[in-house]
Design an enzyme around this catalytic site. Structure first.
Site, mmCIF file in Angstrom:
data_model
loop_
_atom_site.group_PDB
_atom_site.id
_atom_site.type_symbol
_atom_site.label_atom_id
_atom_site.label_comp_id
_atom_site.label_asym_id
_atom_site.label_seq_id
_atom_site.Cartn_x
_atom_site.Cartn_y
_atom_site.Cartn_z
ATOM 1 N N ASP A 180 35.894 37.675 34.202
ATOM 2 C CA ASP A 180 35.991 38.331 35.480
ATOM 3 C C ASP A 180 37.059 37.837 36.389
ATOM 4 O OD1 ASP A 180 35.232 38.723 38.025
ATOM 5 O OD2 ASP A 180 32.876 38.242 37.830
ATOM 6 N N ASP A 381 39.766 44.172 40.770
ATOM 7 C CA ASP A 381 38.543 43.376 40.287
ATOM 8 C C ASP A 381 37.905 43.969 39.061
ATOM 9 O OD1 ASP A 381 36.292 41.646 40.468
ATOM 10 O OD2 ASP A 381 35.233 43.096 41.622
#
Length: 501
Positions: A180, A381
């Protein structure tokens, strides 16, 4: 040439054009600094004639990929089997990076429509969480205690997350870890566990690791954790989430193993009480820009640089994740990395505009700018699936796409997508190109599979962008797929290409 091969060749040609259009000779200076991979950066021309106005979307292949079944648990080890030629090359550490849909952590039947809707449901929650974090006026909202929203997103079956397999402890115990780019923690479930969700591998037991060392309350590491607690002299953390999920445990220093590379004394969260939608993977490998992320802790060893390529959905190929300055590719299109002091975890880039069919859409550049208050801007992201754009930009972008696809039969709205097409019976269709115009000149033209995606197995395809409920733009992983992306924090650059996966 088969249609699938033609599509691959087209993608490679487009990426080659991207690289050649953004590479030029850097102006000479009187300094004697060493040549770096950024020396190829210059003000590239942005003539749209360099790019094909249209490309082919292979409808048949895309629908075939929706029927791809996840592999069986017995095949997991083979999937992540280390290739000695890939593990280390020229000082680089390469890990296989796999889409979450490629493996099944549940016994549920694989249905593309179900998987898609579940993914979009989680994506909406993810975006809402990011916007909440980035719109708050308190800097504390961006510290370690907030990493939970990143952990929650995408951990269920069919999510848009990507994960690697690494070893934890000594001797190393292999675990699946979600990557992430918006999180600043390395976290794993641990024994003894008073409440833990199901994961594929046995729970990590600190008692079986010779290198596990708890962090004391007085240590510098504990000081870096916002609102850290103390119990029997050990540093504790507790993270709660908006949906009722949480993780609680202790901080520790532990050894992590990546292929043949061993990294010692990494601060990790050892979760003893965990609740939420985390089924399958053991934890999370945070690659954010904060000091507690894997990159932040190992900046001296990795040169504060990493490179990744997210494998395309439904394919039989693997993506990759590499650490270190040696992983920075030559020939990439480099753009400046933008810093937001209010949100150091996130990687911002400067987007100037959008293009459809080789023509730049009339959108003010101010729409994409990060303002002095830390609001707006464009975040890359890996945990968000669908790219979000401010409403005014999205509507202009979408309308330009609709204008150039009037020959395609329309379909009703699906989930978060308001622009869909009924391509049942088509083998392939001609669609306009979609491009991102970045600061410094580079133009990234993405493959058709990255912006027109199947939402069921019956031929419904949708324009894979959505409006943002705020001024924040998010470059999601669907649009990133298949293109190598490199983050050089030390020199503050982000690169696209030249490699594909």
């Amino acid at each position: 040439m088969p249609a699938s091969q033609a599509l691959l060749v087209l993608v490679m040609v487009m990426l080659l054009q991207l690289a050649t259009s953004t590479t030029a000779t850097k102006t000479s200076t009187n300094t004697s600094t060493a040549t770096t991979h950024h020396d190829n950066i210059s003000k590239a021309k942005t003539k749209t004639t360099l790019y094909p106005d249209f490309q082919l979307l292979n409808v048949k292949q895309a629908l075939t990929e929706t029927k791809t079944r996840p592999i069986k648990p017995s095949q997991y080890q083979e999937l992540f089997k280390t290739n000695p030629n890939d593990s280390e090359s020229g000082g680089k550490q390469k890990l296989k990076l796999v889409h979450r849909d490629k493996v099944s952590f549940s016994n549920k039947l694989h249905n593309h429509s179900h998987v898609f809707h579940a993914r979009m449901h989680r994506d909406v929650k993810r975006v809402a969480s990011l916007i909440h974090r980035l719109s708050s006026g308190s800097a504390a909202k961006y510290e370690v205690e907030d990493f939970g929203s990143d952990v929650v997103s995408g951990m269920n079956q069919g999510s848009g997350e990507y994960f690697v397999r690494i070893g934890i402890g000594s001797p190393p115990r292999s675990q699946y870890m979600v990557i992430d780019s918006g999180s600043d923690i390395v976290w794993v479930q641990c024994k003894p566990c008073t409440q833990c969700y199901h994961q594929t591998d046995p729970l990590f037991d600190p008692a079986d690791s010779a290198s596990f060392m708890g962090v004391s309350c007085s240590s510098a590491v504990c000081d870096r954790v916002e609102n850290a607690g103390c119990n029997s002299g050990r540093c504790r953390y507790e993270v709660s989430y908006g949906d009722g999920s949480y993780t609680k445990g202790t901080l520790a220093l532990e050894t992590l193993t990546f292929g043949r590379t061993v990294v010692r004394n990494v601060a990790i969260g050892c979760g003893h009480s965990n609740r939420g939608m985390f089924v399958g993977a053991a934890g999370l490998l945070g690659l954010g820009g904060g000091s507690m992320s894997f990159m932040g802790q190992l900046s001296g060893q990795t040169g504060n640089a990493f490179s990744y390529c997210l494998v395309s959905r439904g394919t039989n190929t693997n993506g990759f994740l590499e650490f270190g300055s040696e992983a920075m590719p030559v020939g990439a299109a480099w753009i400046p990395l933008v810093r937001n002091p209010r949100a150091p975890s996130f990687y911002y880039i400067r987007l100037l505009g959008l293009g459809v069919g080789g023509t730049r859409v009339p959108i003010s550049e101010d729409v994409f700018q990060l303002n002095e208050l830390g609001s707006g801007g464009v975040v890359m992201d890996t945990g968000t699936a669908v790219t979000r754009l401010p409403t005014v930009a999205y509507e202009a972008f979408r309308n330009a796409f609709i204008e150039q696809t009037q020959n395609l039969p329309r379909a009703s709205e699906v989930s978060i997508f308001d622009t869909c097409y009924n391509l049942f019976g088509f083998l392939s269709v001609r669609v306009p190109t979609v491009s991102f115009y970045f600061s410094g000149g580079p133009i990234l033209t993405i493959p058709a599979n990255n912006f027109l995606i199947p939402v069921d197995d019956a031929g419904t395809f949708c324009f894979a962008f959505a409006p943002s409920p705020s001024g924040l733009s998010i470059l999601g992983n669907i649009q990133q797929e298949g293109i190598q992306i490199s983050v050089d924090e030390a020199n503050e650059f982000v690169g696209f290409g030249p490699n594909i996966c």
